[in-house]
Design an enzyme around this catalytic site. Structure first.
Site, PDB file in Angstrom:
ATOM      1  N   ASP A 286       0.871  -1.172   0.000  1.00 25.29           N
ATOM      2  CA  ASP A 286       0.000   0.000   0.000  1.00 25.29           C
ATOM      3  C   ASP A 286       0.912   1.227   0.000  1.00 25.29           C
ATOM      4  OD1 ASP A 286      -2.147   1.669  -0.088  1.00 25.29           O
ATOM      5  OD2 ASP A 286      -3.251   0.718   1.540  1.00 25.29           O
TER       6      ASP A 286
HETATM    7  C1  NOJ Z   1      -4.047   3.956  -0.032  1.00 31.04           C
HETATM    8  C2  NOJ Z   1      -5.208   3.018   0.090  1.00 31.04           C
HETATM    9  O1  NOJ Z   1      -5.163   2.328   1.326  1.00 31.04           O
HETATM   10  C3  NOJ Z   1      -5.287   2.007  -1.042  1.00 31.04           C
HETATM   11  O2  NOJ Z   1      -6.443   1.248  -0.916  1.00 31.04           O
HETATM   12  C4  NOJ Z   1      -5.218   2.700  -2.353  1.00 31.04           C
HETATM   13  O3  NOJ Z   1      -5.376   1.784  -3.396  1.00 31.04           O
HETATM   14  C5  NOJ Z   1      -3.889   3.438  -2.431  1.00 31.04           C
HETATM   15  N1  NOJ Z   1      -3.852   4.439  -1.386  1.00 31.04           N
HETATM   16  C6  NOJ Z   1      -3.667   4.093  -3.797  1.00 31.04           C
HETATM   17  O4  NOJ Z   1      -4.481   5.161  -3.949  1.00 31.04           O
END
Ligand code: NOJ
Length: 752
Positions: A286
Site C-alpha cells: 500500500d
Molecule cells: C491507499 C489506500 O489504502 C489504497 O487502498 C489505495 O489503493 C492506495 N492508497 C492508492 O491510492
C-alpha cells in the site's frame, strides 16, 4: 450425453491452449530476466504516483524530474494516478521508446465503484446481494477506466469489517466472509472478464492483505490484534476466494498483526498467499507501507525496510522510494539474494504479458474509444439499475411508502437532498464535481405533487476536498425555521440526512455514529410539527439512528448511490421500483456496542436465567442490534414455510439439501433475498451462533409461492482450526432460513 462429449473436448482444448499460452509466457519471462540488470529488475518493483497528493501524502524526495529520469532508465515498473489516454501514452512512450529494454508500464488506479460514471459505493452495492448486478457494475467500471489508458484497478477491497467507526467500511462488502467472498468473485470477474487481453478488461487487486478491517477501535491505520481463528475464518476467506478466482494482484495493508507490519510478514505473503494458496500474481504494497515500517518501529531505516519487505514477498513498492533507493545495493552487498528479485519481477512481468502489454503497450490508448466510452449513456443506465438494487427499506410503518404520485404537498428537507457531490462518495477522484443527480432533481421529475425544498441546515462548513478533513456544521441552525414552516404545511415530509461524502472512506474514522452536526436536532424539530416523515439516509457506514427508528415511520437506507442517486431514490420512494436490499452490516443502537456483528460467539453466559446481573450484557443498552445483518423490507411481504431437509443424519462428506417455500403475501410483485444460516453446536474451536452459508435472490409475484433449494456441502459445513487446517467435525447442527439473520425457520441435523 450427445452434447456433453463436444463440450468436454472443447474444455480440454481450451485447457491445452491456456497451458500452452502460459508456458510461452514463462519462456518469455525467463529470457527477459536474463537480459535485465539488477537496477532494471528493481525498477520493475518500483511504482510512482503520477501527480501529487492524489490518493496519499506526497513524499519529500520524489521530484517530477527524477521520475522522468527513472522512466527513461527503465527504473519504473508501474505508475498510478496517471489519467487519460494522453497522459498514459506520454509516460508509456518514454519507457517503451527510451529505456534500454522498453518494458511497458502497468498503469494502476483506484477504480473503486466506477471511473467517471459512478455506481453506488461498494458497501451499498453489497446490500443488493445481487451478484450479477455487482459483476456488471465492475464491468462498466472496467470499460470506462480501460478506455482512459488504465489497465489495473486497486479493487475490490475485500476486507471484512465489524466496526462501523472505521471509515473504510464503505469500500468493502460488510461483515460477513461468505457474502464477502461471493462479492469479491463477482467484482473480480467484472473487472477481469474472461480474457485479460481484451482491451475492455483490467487486472484486479484484492486488498488489503490482511486484517486491515480490524484496526483497533476503528481508528484508521491502527494496529490489529486478532486471534488465529478470526484470521483464518473471517479475514482470509474473501482473499482465498479472490485468489481462486484468478485475481492478478493483491495489495498488502498498513496495519501490523501480532507486532509485525503485514508488509513485512513472510507468514502472510510467502507462507499463506504464495505458498499454501499458490498465488502466482504479484503483491503491491500500500502507499509507502514499506517505508512506514520505520515508523512502526519494525525497521530502523529504509535499507532494513527494503530487506524485510522484499524477503517477506512484497513485490512492488507503491510511491515509497525504498526499493528504488536501497534494493540494488542490498543485492550487490550480498544481503539479499537476487533470486528474490527474480521471483518478484517474474510475477510482475507475468501480469504485463497476460494483459497483452508486450504485444501492444498502447493498446489501452485509443482517443476515439476514450471519447465514446467516458460517461456513455449505457453506463448511466447500468449505474441507475445498480443504485435501485442497493437501497434498503429499513422501516415502513403504516405503509407511508410508496408515496402517492398526485395531489400531495411534499416538503423535501436536508442539505444532502440537493447535494450533487456527497452521493458520489469519497472515491471520486476521476469523476467531475456536481455530477450526481440529486434527490431534489430526482423528485422534481415526478410532476404530480407540489414539491417544496428547504435545506434546513448545512452538513459541512467551508470547502471540502478528498485529501482534507471535512468540517461539520455543529452550530448553524439559522435555516431551521424555514424548513419547519414547510414541514407544517406538508402532507408528507421527506428528509435526506446523513454523512457528508468525505465523512467516510480512507482516514475517516468516527467515534460517534449518530447523524452528524445539527441534523438530529433538525429531525426532531421537524417531527414536532409533522410526524409523517420519510427519512432517507445518505451514509457510508452503519449509523446509530435509534431515535429515528423509534419515532420516524419510514426509513430508507440510500447510502451514497453514485451518479444516478436522485433518480434511484425517487423511483423507490414513488414505488416505481420495489426495494429488495438487505443490510450487509449490522446497525448498532449505540456506538458502544461496536464491534457488533451477527456471527458472534455465544459466550459462557449468554442469558440471565437466574435473574441476576452476571451475564454477558450491558447495563445501559440491549445487546441486540438496531437493524440486524440481512435485514431489509419490501413494499410487499413474504411468508416462509415448509422448511425441509433431505434427512436428519448425514455422514461427513454428504451433501445436505435444504428447501423452503416462500410466498409473496403482499400486494406488490417483489424480490427477496432468501438467506440460509447454520450453527455447528459444538466445535473444537467454538463456532458462531449463526453463519451465513447460502442465499438466493428470487423474484416472486404477488400471491405466488416459490420453493428455494440450498445445498450444504464440504465447503460450507467445516471451519479452519487454529493450525489453519480446514476440518469438518461430527455433531449436531442447526439450519436457519429466512429473510434476515434473526427471524428464521429452523431445523436440525446430525453429522457423523
Ligand atoms: C491507499 C489506500 O489504502 C489504497 O487502498 C489505495 O489503493 C492506495 N492508497 C492508492 O491510492
Amino acid at each position: 450425453m450427445k452434447n456433453i462429449i463436444p463440450l468436454v473436448l472443447a474444455l480440454f482444448a481450451f485447457q491445452i491452449c491456456t497451458a500452452q499460452k502460459n508456458q510461452k509466457i514463462e519462456i518469455k519471462i525467463d529470457s527477459l530476466l536474463k537480459l535485465m540488470t539488477i537496477e532494471e529488475k528493481v525498477g520493475q518493483m518500483n511504482q510512482y504516483n503520477g501527480f501529487w497528493d492524489a490518493t496519499g501524502p506526497s513524499p519529500k524526495n520524489g521530484s517530477a524530474a527524477k521520475k522522468y529520469e527513472h522512466l527513461r532508465k527503465g527504473w519504473v515498473g508501474s505508475m498510478l494516478n496517471v489519467r487519460s489516454v494522453e497522459q498514459v501514452r506520454s509516460v508509456q512512450k518514454i519507457v517503451v521508446e527510451e529505456s534500454r529494454l522498453g518494458i511497458p508500464l502497468i498503469i494502476g488506479f483506484d477504480v473503486i465503484h466506477g471511473y467517471k460514471t459512478l455506481s453506488p459505493i461498494p458497501l451499498a452495492e453489497s446490500a443488493s446481494w445481487d451478484l450479477e448486478a455487482i459483476e456488471q457494475s465492475a464491468r462498466v467500471a472496467a470499460i470506462e477506466a480501460s478506455a482512459t489508458g488504465i489497465n489495473w484497478t486497486f479493487a475490490p477491497m475485500v476486507d471484512v469489517s465489524r466496526d462501523a467507526r472505521w471509515g473504510r467500511v464503505m469500500e468493502g462488502a460488510g461483515e460477513d466472509p461468505y457474502l464477502g467472498s461471493k462479492i469479491a468473485i463477482a467484482r473480480i470477474n467484472g473487472f477481469q472478464g474472461d480474457d485479460l487481453t481484451d482491451v475492455s478488461t483490467i487486472a484486479a487487486t484484492a486488498k488489503h492483505f490482511a486484517g486491515y478491517g480490524f484496526a483497533e477501535a476503528g481508528r484508521e491505520y491502527n494496529a490489529v490484534d486478532i486471534g488465529t481463528s478470526t484470521l483464518h475464518n473471517i479475514v482470509f476467506p474473501p482473499f482465498k476466494a479472490a485468489v481462486d478466482a484468478n485475481v492478478k494482484t493483491l495489495m498488502n495493508s498498513f496495519n501490523e498483526i501480532d507486532g509485525v507490519p503485514v508488509t513485512g510478514s513472510s507468514y502472510l505473503q510467502r507462507d499463506i498467499l504464495k505458498g499454501k494458496w499458490n498465488f502466482n500474481g504479484f503483491v503491491i504494497s500500500d502507499w509507502a507501507s514499506i517505508r512506514e515500517m520505520i515508523s512502526w518501529g519494525h525497521a530502523k531505516d529504509k535499507k532494513q525496510a527494503a530487506k524485510i519487505a522484499a524477503t517477506a514477498g512484497s513485490d512492488m513498492d507503491m510511491e515509497g522510494y525504498v526499493y528504488i533507493e536501497e534494493l540494488a545495493q542490498l543485492v550487490k552487498d550480498g544481503v539479499i539474494d537476487e533470486a528474490l528479485l527474480d521471483d518478484a519481477v517474474s510475477r510482475i512481468l507475468r501480469v504485463k504479458f497476460e494483459l497483452g502489454l508486450f504485444e501492444d503497450p498502447y493498446k489501452y490508448c485509443d482517443e476515439a474509444r476514450e471519447k465514446e466510452m467516458i460517461g456513455n449513456s449505457k453506463h448511466h443506465d447500468a449505474v441507475l439499475d445498480m443504485a435501485k438494487k442497493s437501497i434498503v427499506l429499513l422501516k415502513n410503518e403504516n405503509n407511508v411508502l410508496p408515496l402517492k404520485k398526485e395531489g400531495q404537498k411534499i416538503a423535501l428537507i436536508g442539505a444532502l437532498a440537493a447535494d450533487k457531490n456527497s452521493p458520489l462518495g469519497s472515491w471520486r477522484i476521476a469523476s467531475d464535481d456536481n455530477t450526481a443527480v440529486s434527490v431534489l432533481e430526482g423528485m422534481q421529475s415526478y410532476k404530480g405533487n407540489e414539491l417544496v425544498y428547504k435545506k434546513g441546515a448545512d452538513v459541512s462548513v467551508g470547502s471540502t476536498a478528498f485529501v482534507k478533513e471535512v468540517k461539520i456544521n455543529t452550530t448553524d441552525k439559522s435555516e431551521f425555521d424555514e424548513a419547519i414552516k414547510a414541514a407544517k404545511n406538508a402532507d408528507v415530509v421527506v428528509m435526506v440526512l446523513g454523512e457528508h461524502g468525505f465523512q467516510s472512506g480512507e482516514a475517516r474514522s468516527r467515534t460517534d455514529l449518530q447523524l452528524p452536526g445539527v441534523q438530529q436536532d433538525l429531525l426532531e424539530a421537524v417531527y414536532k410539527v409533522n410526524t409523517n416523515i420519510v427519512l432517507v439516509l445518505n451514509n457510508g457506514r452503519p449509523l446509530a439512528i435509534t431515535w429515528a427508528d423509534k419515532h420516524i415511520p419510514a426509513i430508507v437506507e440510500a447510502w451514497q448511490l453514485g451518479t444516478q442517486t436522485g433518480n434511484a431514490v425517487a423511483q423507490v420512494l414513488y414505488g416505481d421500483y420495489n426495494p429488495s436490499g438487505k443490510l450487509p452490516m449490522t446497525f448498532p443502537r449505540r456506538v458502544g456496542q461496536v464491534p457488533i456483528y451477527y456471527n458472534y460467539k455465544n459466550t459462557g453466559r449468554p442469558t440471565n436465567k437466574e435473574g441476576n446481573v452476571f451475564w454477558s450484557h450491558y447495563i445501559d443498552s440491549e445487546n441486540t442490534p438496531l437493524y440486524s445483518f440481512g435485514h431489509g423490507l419490501s413494499y410487499t411481504t413474504f411468508k416462509y414455510s415448509n422448511l425441509k431437509l433431505n434427512g436428519k443424519q448425514f455422514k461427513i462428506g454428504d451433501d445436505v439439501t435444504v428447501s423452503v417455500d416462500v410466498k409473496n403475501t403482499g400486494a406488490y410483485d417483489g424480490k427477496e433475498v432468501v438467506q440460509l444460516y447454520i450453527r455447528d453446536l459444538v466445535g473444537s474451536v467454538t463456532r458462531p451462533v449463526r453463519e451465513l452459508k447460502g442465499f438466493e435472490l428470487v423474484e416472486i409475484k404477488t400471491g405466488e409461492t416459490k420453493t428455494i433449494t440450498f445445498k450444504l456441502d464440504k465447503e460450507t459445513l467445516g471451519f479452519y482450526n487454529n493450525q489453519g487446517e480446514y476440518i469438518i467435525e461430527s455433531g449436531d447442527f442447526k439450519v436457519f432460513v429466512g429473510g434476515n439473520s434473526i427471524h428464521t425457520l429452523d431445523a436440525d441435523f446430525e453429522l457423523n
